[in-house]
Scaffold this motif. Sequence first.
Motif, mmCIF file in Angstrom:
data_model
loop_
_atom_site.group_PDB
_atom_site.id
_atom_site.type_symbol
_atom_site.label_atom_id
_atom_site.label_comp_id
_atom_site.label_asym_id
_atom_site.label_seq_id
_atom_site.Cartn_x
_atom_site.Cartn_y
_atom_site.Cartn_z
ATOM 1 N N GLN A 196 0.824 -1.211 0.000
ATOM 2 C CA GLN A 196 0.000 0.000 0.000
ATOM 3 C C GLN A 196 0.862 1.268 0.000
ATOM 4 O O GLN A 196 0.626 2.205 -0.772
ATOM 5 C CB GLN A 196 -0.869 -0.018 1.269
ATOM 6 N N ILE A 197 1.881 1.285 0.853
ATOM 7 C CA ILE A 197 2.727 2.475 0.951
ATOM 8 C C ILE A 197 3.552 2.648 -0.328
ATOM 9 O O ILE A 197 3.731 3.773 -0.814
ATOM 10 C CB ILE A 197 3.659 2.387 2.184
ATOM 11 N N LEU A 198 4.011 1.535 -0.881
ATOM 12 C CA LEU A 198 4.772 1.649 -2.135
ATOM 13 C C LEU A 198 3.901 2.279 -3.214
ATOM 14 O O LEU A 198 4.347 3.122 -3.994
ATOM 15 C CB LEU A 198 5.256 0.269 -2.595
ATOM 16 N N PHE A 199 2.635 1.885 -3.242
ATOM 17 C CA PHE A 199 1.713 2.485 -4.213
ATOM 18 C C PHE A 199 1.549 3.985 -3.967
ATOM 19 O O PHE A 199 1.632 4.792 -4.891
ATOM 20 C CB PHE A 199 0.347 1.787 -4.169
ATOM 21 N N LEU A 200 1.326 4.350 -2.706
ATOM 22 C CA LEU A 200 1.099 5.766 -2.412
ATOM 23 C C LEU A 200 2.343 6.602 -2.733
ATOM 24 O O LEU A 200 2.235 7.726 -3.215
ATOM 25 C CB LEU A 200 0.702 5.950 -0.941
ATOM 26 N N MET A 201 3.510 6.040 -2.498
ATOM 27 C CA MET A 201 4.739 6.796 -2.760
ATOM 28 C C MET A 201 5.089 6.856 -4.240
ATOM 29 O O MET A 201 5.501 7.881 -4.754
ATOM 30 C CB MET A 201 5.917 6.179 -1.989
ATOM 31 N N ASN A 202 4.942 5.700 -4.911
ATOM 32 C CA ASN A 202 5.510 5.599 -6.263
ATOM 33 C C ASN A 202 4.486 5.375 -7.375
ATOM 34 O O ASN A 202 4.850 5.352 -8.542
ATOM 35 C CB ASN A 202 6.529 4.454 -6.310
ATOM 36 N N GLY A 203 3.237 5.167 -7.019
ATOM 37 C CA GLY A 203 2.276 4.809 -8.061
ATOM 38 C C GLY A 203 1.090 5.733 -8.195
ATOM 39 O O GLY A 203 0.309 5.630 -9.135
ATOM 40 N N ASN B 67 0.612 12.056 0.649
ATOM 41 C CA ASN B 67 1.188 10.970 1.431
ATOM 42 C C ASN B 67 1.126 11.232 2.942
ATOM 43 O O ASN B 67 1.474 10.365 3.732
ATOM 44 C CB ASN B 67 2.646 10.723 1.023
ATOM 45 N N TRP C 289 2.617 15.804 -3.708
ATOM 46 C CA TRP C 289 3.034 14.447 -3.346
ATOM 47 C C TRP C 289 3.084 14.304 -1.822
ATOM 48 O O TRP C 289 2.538 13.358 -1.249
ATOM 49 C CB TRP C 289 4.405 14.140 -3.954
#
Lengths: 410, 626
Positions: free
Chosen positions: B555-562, B618, B614
């Motif tokens: 989930q966090i990877l998505f919010l940061m990078n996607g 986040n 961004w």
Amino acid sequence: MNRKDFIYRAGMAGMSLPFLNATGAAAQTTKAKSVINIFLNGGLSQYDSFNVEVDKPVLGKSTIIKSNVDGVRVSNYYPKLAKQMDQLLVLNAMKTNQGAHPAGIYKMLTSYNPRSTVTHPELGAWVNKCLTTERDSLPNFVSIGSGRAGSAGFFPGQWAALPVKNPDKGIDFVKRSESVGEKAFKNRLNILDSLNKDFAKDFGSKDTRSYVDTYAGSLKFMNSNDIDAFELNTENPNIVNLYDKSDFSRSCLLAGRLVERGVRFVKVNLGGWDYHDGIYEKMPANANKLDSGLSSLLTHLSQKGLLESTLMVVSTEFGRKPEVNPNRGRDHHPDGFTCLMAGAGVKAGQIYGSTSKDGKHADQDVLDVTDFNATIAWRLGIDPEFEENSASGRPFKLANKGKARKELFG
Amino acid sequence: MNMRFLMTWMVVGLCVSASRTPAAEPPAVDVGRKTASMPVDVSTFTQEIDQLVADELKRLNQEQRPEIDDYTFCRRIYVDAIGRIPTIDELDRFITDDQPDKRAQLIDKLLNSNGYNSHWYNYWADLLRVKDVGDKLHHSGNYSEWIKDAVRRNKPYNEMAHELINASGELYKPGNGATGFYAREPMPLDHLANSVKTFMGMSIECAQCHDHPYEDWTQQDFYKLAAFTSKTHLRVDPLPKKEKATYAKDRRILKQKDFDEWIVYRESIRVKHASIYGNGTGYMRLPHDYQYKDGKPHDVMTADVLFGKMPTMNYQMSKEKLESLPKNQFGPGINARRSMANWMTSAENPMFTKATVNRLWRKIMGTELIGQLGGLTLEAMGNHPALTKKLISIMKASKYDTKVFLSAVFNSRTYQSKALVLSDTPPPYVLDGPAVRRLEAEVIVDSFLSLKTETPDKYVATEFRWDGFTHFYDKSRDFTVKDFVDYSIKGPGRGRFQNREEREAMKRNGDMGPKELWRVSTFGRNYKRHWMAMLLGKSNRELIDEANQEPDIPQILFLMNGLGIPDDALIYHKLSSATNHREKMELIWKAILGRLLKDSEEPLFENTPEDLMWALLNSNEFKFVK
């Protein structure tokens, strides 16, 4: 003492670590460190693969070929694995009580019948929860390919599988967006940090801290030296060339890399086995994928010296009927189907269990799917009777009523 | 009591009662009309809630929390009433409105908006676990539509619950989607345990297999309750007699001929015939492995309620007679399931209303009024029994009108208090305002829409939507056997059968707008395609209350990078017409956090709008409601 107190205290007193006690552990000479579970969603046809010692009509259009082990024969769709049967244990009398796909898959992966009052963790989630330590920088449960990703059931979500949908793309969103440079990304994180600190002054709680921590954990993961385990292009070409280019073979390559880095449970999904019609037209391509990917993986693990410490299992939710139906397909058959094991000291080069000659029933050395799961857990050094409570306080054992079949190992 | 609040109550009381139409029993597929309710005085309810809270604070010598400002209120009420943050324009309109009762007006507007229908559909669909279930509920679209219809009409909750518990007949008949509640359940006894948890907030599933370890329920209690529903069953194929007389011959021929044709024949006939039969015999038999001394396996049990008043039953066979019959006999159907629905949803049932207000309070306040959603007991009344009693009486007086209940709470000073952090050492009293909570998965996803467009609720359905199965049910009303055979022979196979009907249904529905502007609710039964919402913790509806608000690495990877806001989004349009950097900053803050810049945030000025957006998206402040 009222009943509630009793349950609570009894629970505390009985609380134990999941590991087998000293005597149990000593009895095990070789122990598996990791498991790779190739899961064949849809129901592998046992009579067109590894259970060929039955009446001839049961085999349909399949023919029998010899393997590199005397007395072990396989179907003609698996010529590569035929040369490696000395590394495989064939389990030909698997049994389940479920005959529909979702329920069968659920049972095979969790050891429980599906219910709508609770969801059970998959074996991989139990392994993840029981064996993860603070030192691990990679998650201990990874699911590769499409299909059921690897549910944590009533466990917290952190024990679910990390999904990798496409082996060549790796983990979704694990890389910085291309339009954001390293410096800009750092700057963004600084702004984020100041905003979160400000918010925490008035509204900081366990939940907001949990987010801050998970961001930190995700960044650690993004920047981890181990993250390249997921990048197939960094693998030695000699290993890469053991495999062909199909998604499934690439998934097997990734699974091999992950156990090399110490990941405890890797599930690789290969679906499409539900051939109710035209099985002999449709199945060979899929069988070829399995034959190639699995045989390459066995070679890969042997070359790396990982086969002694890795338990390879190939499983499926149920098998297919001994009769070929009028549409030239085979329907579902839960009573007597086939799974495979390799590595970790399993008695390779043998066949364990058999069906009746007419292929209708599991006959000798029947292995229930719960026993199958208990055996895997036991080999990892986890007590199959280890118990955890669901949210409503109902106790569930890792392998339900399953018992480890220790005689499968030498 | 200040003047502003008094006015607030008066206006809301008027608005809510004015928006109702006279009572009428709705026909099966007439959709879009509001169900009537008695005019009620919401302002009195609100006043009573605040008075009780004030009394308790005084008793505990605990200070009242400060009242929130208009910015905080606006974001909070949008999130809680319609499930998304306000757009910049919506926020500006509210802030610049100078009418003294503007909060009450906004509450009323939101409760009667399309956004409400979207947000509260998610709530009910999770509680009622709308999902496709293998060969039981092959397609849950009709169920989903039934719930949407009930929300649009503001159907009184007790009626809604009664219809769900007592549903029978064809699964895919338009308007009969309440059957989905039973059909989605693989096992009847699990269904009963889940019904008790859904409507009465109690957990009795343990008693299915053994006496409950720490509550009073015995296995025999469970089987006596199950007696109300015995012999209720789902059958997807036509009844055996009809099957034999009408369909069997062609089924055999097709099965020998071609798999695809046979399976389309089977499935299409199922769409027409899948039904819930039986309505309860009032008798049940103990299980084959019954182990207690008070009965033997297969003993006949007469229906009995867990507590409260036993509803009247119309038995046509005596217990003695049934005991003389073989153990697979349960007696004739006597509409016992309806009797159970009467008992379960009655205002006199001590658990029904209590569980309902506990659930709604938790939803909008984030705290436990009485206890865990599925773990209530008969005795429990929570830490503030007087408030619990009051909320129960409000629910009853409003005749189970959810909007009246919500309006009463939303208009209270209690709701409009500064949010509380639920820490390890909370103050003695925590029911004096909402808690800080992470936004639900759907709310986060739908809030991205508020950045993209001025009209985020535009494509929420305002009428019944056909899906593949209801559409096929409808179009095959006059199908003969030959029609089914022809249909199957021309048919493109099992997978594409459903797709074809879905396409036809879509055409029938007309323009539904572009998918990227749909709210999560519009995906209805296809919610699993909404991977973003699933990633953020949306319930997969296997179990009751399965949604979570926890972070994990994917989930966090998505919010940061996607996470990307498209170039043509409303926010960029606004930014491009801003004349200076400060103005841009203010727009970003208002759009994402719903507030003005703080002085302490001025050092952030040096960053680009992209970097700031961004960081804000986040941030915890975006993901949490305060």
